[in-house]
Design a protein around this motif. Structure first.
Motif, PDB file in Angstrom:
ATOM      1  N   HIS A 190     -10.622   8.710  -2.270  1.00 15.96           N
ATOM      2  CA  HIS A 190      -9.161   9.319  -1.944  1.00 15.96           C
ATOM      3  C   HIS A 190      -8.437   9.801  -3.088  1.00 15.96           C
ATOM      4  CE1 HIS A 190      -5.691   9.557   0.632  1.00 15.96           C
ATOM      5  NE2 HIS A 190      -5.052   9.123  -0.529  1.00 15.96           N
ATOM      6  N   PHE A 191      -8.093  11.174  -3.036  1.00 18.57           N
ATOM      7  CA  PHE A 191      -7.331  12.007  -3.833  1.00 18.57           C
ATOM      8  C   PHE A 191      -5.925  11.980  -3.513  1.00 18.57           C
ATOM      9  CE2 PHE A 191     -11.710  13.655  -3.968  1.00 18.57           C
ATOM     10  CZ  PHE A 191     -12.096  13.680  -5.215  1.00 18.57           C
ATOM     11  N   TRP A 192      -5.270  11.733  -4.243  1.00 14.93           N
ATOM     12  CA  TRP A 192      -3.803  11.529  -4.021  1.00 14.93           C
ATOM     13  C   TRP A 192      -2.724  11.911  -5.396  1.00 14.93           C
ATOM     14  CZ3 TRP A 192      -0.370   7.942  -6.221  1.00 14.93           C
ATOM     15  CH2 TRP A 192      -0.985   6.919  -7.202  1.00 14.93           C
ATOM     16  N   GLY A 193      -1.498  11.706  -5.095  1.00 14.54           N
ATOM     17  CA  GLY A 193      -0.792  12.095  -6.044  1.00 14.54           C
ATOM     18  C   GLY A 193       0.532  11.047  -6.187  1.00 14.54           C
ATOM     19  N   VAL A 194       1.107  10.887  -7.257  1.00 14.31           N
ATOM     20  CA  VAL A 194       2.387  10.140  -7.330  1.00 14.31           C
ATOM     21  C   VAL A 194       3.615  10.952  -6.650  1.00 14.31           C
ATOM     22  CG1 VAL A 194       4.108   9.405  -8.611  1.00 14.31           C
ATOM     23  CG2 VAL A 194       1.979   9.050  -9.386  1.00 14.31           C
ATOM     24  N   THR A 195       3.560  12.505  -6.822  1.00  9.19           N
ATOM     25  CA  THR A 195       4.612  13.321  -6.169  1.00  9.19           C
ATOM     26  C   THR A 195       4.189  13.584  -4.718  1.00  9.19           C
ATOM     27  OG1 THR A 195       3.387  15.302  -6.926  1.00  9.19           O
ATOM     28  CG2 THR A 195       5.289  14.250  -8.560  1.00  9.19           C
ATOM     29  N   CYS A 196       3.208  13.182  -4.224  1.00 12.74           N
ATOM     30  CA  CYS A 196       2.713  13.469  -2.690  1.00 12.74           C
ATOM     31  C   CYS A 196       3.456  12.670  -1.827  1.00 12.74           C
ATOM     32  CB  CYS A 196       1.163  13.585  -2.628  1.00 12.74           C
ATOM     33  SG  CYS A 196       0.588  13.512  -1.140  1.00 12.74           S
ATOM     34  N   GLY A 197       4.392  13.234  -0.743  1.00 14.52           N
ATOM     35  CA  GLY A 197       4.990  12.137   0.159  1.00 14.52           C
ATOM     36  C   GLY A 197       4.160  11.499   1.015  1.00 14.52           C
ATOM     37  N   PRO A 198       3.118  12.519   1.721  1.00 13.77           N
ATOM     38  CA  PRO A 198       2.312  11.722   2.707  1.00 13.77           C
ATOM     39  C   PRO A 198       1.303  10.497   1.915  1.00 13.77           C
ATOM     40  CG  PRO A 198       2.247  13.918   2.988  1.00 13.77           C
ATOM     41  CD  PRO A 198       3.054  13.763   1.710  1.00 13.77           C
ATOM     42  N   CYS A 199       1.287  10.628   0.843  1.00 10.49           N
ATOM     43  CA  CYS A 199       0.378   9.661  -0.092  1.00 10.49           C
ATOM     44  C   CYS A 199       1.084   8.345  -0.090  1.00 10.49           C
ATOM     45  CB  CYS A 199      -0.095  10.068  -1.311  1.00 10.49           C
ATOM     46  SG  CYS A 199      -0.897  11.663  -1.592  1.00 10.49           S
ATOM     47  N   LYS A 200       2.186   8.283  -0.087  1.00  8.40           N
ATOM     48  CA  LYS A 200       3.066   7.262  -0.366  1.00  8.40           C
ATOM     49  C   LYS A 200       3.131   6.379   0.819  1.00  8.40           C
ATOM     50  CE  LYS A 200       6.120   9.175  -3.457  1.00  8.40           C
ATOM     51  NZ  LYS A 200       7.430   9.627  -4.022  1.00  8.40           N
ATOM     52  N   VAL A 201       2.904   7.006   2.264  1.00  7.54           N
ATOM     53  CA  VAL A 201       2.707   6.259   3.312  1.00  7.54           C
ATOM     54  C   VAL A 201       1.369   6.131   3.259  1.00  7.54           C
ATOM     55  CG1 VAL A 201       2.797   6.682   5.997  1.00  7.54           C
ATOM     56  CG2 VAL A 201       4.414   7.911   4.563  1.00  7.54           C
ATOM     57  N   GLU A 202       0.223   6.652   3.119  1.00  9.89           N
ATOM     58  CA  GLU A 202      -1.346   6.729   3.379  1.00  9.89           C
ATOM     59  C   GLU A 202      -1.737   5.492   2.369  1.00  9.89           C
ATOM     60  OE1 GLU A 202      -4.723   9.465   4.229  1.00  9.89           O
ATOM     61  OE2 GLU A 202      -3.459   9.989   2.698  1.00  9.89           O
ATOM     62  N   LEU A 203      -1.285   5.260   1.131  1.00 15.06           N
ATOM     63  CA  LEU A 203      -1.841   4.251   0.200  1.00 15.06           C
ATOM     64  C   LEU A 203      -1.931   3.166   0.655  1.00 15.06           C
ATOM     65  CD1 LEU A 203      -0.715   5.637  -3.460  1.00 15.06           C
ATOM     66  CD2 LEU A 203      -3.105   5.691  -2.268  1.00 15.06           C
ATOM     67  N   PRO A 204      -0.747   2.277   1.257  1.00 14.49           N
ATOM     68  CA  PRO A 204      -0.667   0.935   1.846  1.00 14.49           C
ATOM     69  C   PRO A 204      -1.998   0.714   2.866  1.00 14.49           C
ATOM     70  CG  PRO A 204       1.432   1.599   1.340  1.00 14.49           C
ATOM     71  CD  PRO A 204       0.763   3.076   1.308  1.00 14.49           C
ATOM     72  N   LEU A 205      -1.963   1.783   3.772  1.00 10.10           N
ATOM     73  CA  LEU A 205      -2.800   1.784   4.833  1.00 10.10           C
ATOM     74  C   LEU A 205      -4.206   1.840   4.296  1.00 10.10           C
ATOM     75  CD1 LEU A 205      -1.439   4.265   7.278  1.00 10.10           C
ATOM     76  CD2 LEU A 205      -1.155   1.855   7.221  1.00 10.10           C
ATOM     77  N   LEU A 206      -4.595   2.377   3.151  1.00  7.86           N
ATOM     78  CA  LEU A 206      -6.022   2.540   2.470  1.00  7.86           C
ATOM     79  C   LEU A 206      -6.116   1.267   1.817  1.00  7.86           C
ATOM     80  CD1 LEU A 206      -6.169   6.174   1.267  1.00  7.86           C
ATOM     81  CD2 LEU A 206      -7.406   5.051   3.250  1.00  7.86           C
ATOM     82  N   GLY A 207      -5.025   0.475   1.308  1.00  8.41           N
ATOM     83  CA  GLY A 207      -5.151  -0.649   0.695  1.00  8.41           C
ATOM     84  C   GLY A 207      -5.421  -1.611   1.714  1.00  8.41           C
ATOM     85  N   GLN A 208      -5.211  -1.897   2.844  1.00 14.79           N
ATOM     86  CA  GLN A 208      -5.323  -2.699   3.932  1.00 14.79           C
ATOM     87  C   GLN A 208      -6.754  -2.398   4.506  1.00 14.79           C
ATOM     88  OE1 GLN A 208      -3.454  -5.464   4.893  1.00 14.79           O
ATOM     89  NE2 GLN A 208      -5.532  -6.046   5.824  1.00 14.79           N
ATOM     90  N   PHE A 209      -7.276  -1.267   4.193  1.00  9.62           N
ATOM     91  CA  PHE A 209      -8.509  -0.851   4.874  1.00  9.62           C
ATOM     92  C   PHE A 209      -9.423  -1.331   3.876  1.00  9.62           C
ATOM     93  CE2 PHE A 209     -12.394   1.652   4.697  1.00  9.62           C
ATOM     94  CZ  PHE A 209     -12.648   1.722   5.941  1.00  9.62           C
TER      95      PHE A 209
END
Length: 166
Positions: free
Chosen positions: A50-69
């Motif tokens: 998963h490629f993401w970034g600190v300044t990426c709005g959708p990433c802030k929502v998606e990261l916890p979901l990936l953590g649970q996955f």
């Protein structure tokens, strides 16, 4: 002599991790050649990158979901790569990964002034949009998901990977 031996034993005991404690993850620098290193390290294992970034709005929502996955699917390797176009701050990156439950994953951060070269190494057509997820099957086939990933899509892919081992 005994005093020196006793001092050495205490010194070693204080340096050793506590029983049952986990070795903390680290934020590895992603540089030229790192993509091939990731592919080699996870060859033969289903892997979500998963490629993401600190300044990426959708990433802030998606990261916890990936953590649970990741927590729910121990048989899937999870690799995160912070690929912001702005210079990444390791502290902010680590904080977001910890809050999302992804700190135990294999975590990387772009660490090259020429990020276009890193993106080209991963996928020559990638223009830098994040979030971006690459699913790597046991056989090594890559499926790229541009934008936010849907958890039901990951569940389906995970089930396919599990079924392939039967």
């Amino acid at each position: 002599m005994r005093r020196d031996l006793l001092a050495a034993i205490f010194f070693v005991a204080f340096l050793a991790p506590a029983p049952g404690s986990e070795t903390p993850s680290q934020l590895r620098p992603f540089v030229r050649g790192s993509w091939q290193e990731v592919l080699r390290a996870h060859a033969g294992r289903p892997t979500l990158v998963h490629f993401w970034g600190v300044t990426c709005g959708p990433c802030k929502v998606e990261l916890p979901l990936l953590g649970q996955f990741m927590k729910d699917h121990a048989g899937i390797d999870v690799v995160t790569i912070s690929a912001d176009l702005v210079p990444d701050l390791p502290g902010a990156t680590r904080s977001m990964l910890e809050k999302a439950g992804l700190w135990p994953a294999e975590n990387w951060i772009f660490n090259d002034g020429f990020v276009e070269r890193l993106r080209f190494e991963i996928d020559p057509s990638w223009q830098g949009d994040i979030p971006r997820t690459i699913l790597i099957s046991r056989e090594g086939s890559l499926t790229t998901i541009e934008g936010s990933v849907e958890i039901p899509e990951l569940e389906k892919w995970s089930a396919q990977q599990h079924a392939a081992t039967r």
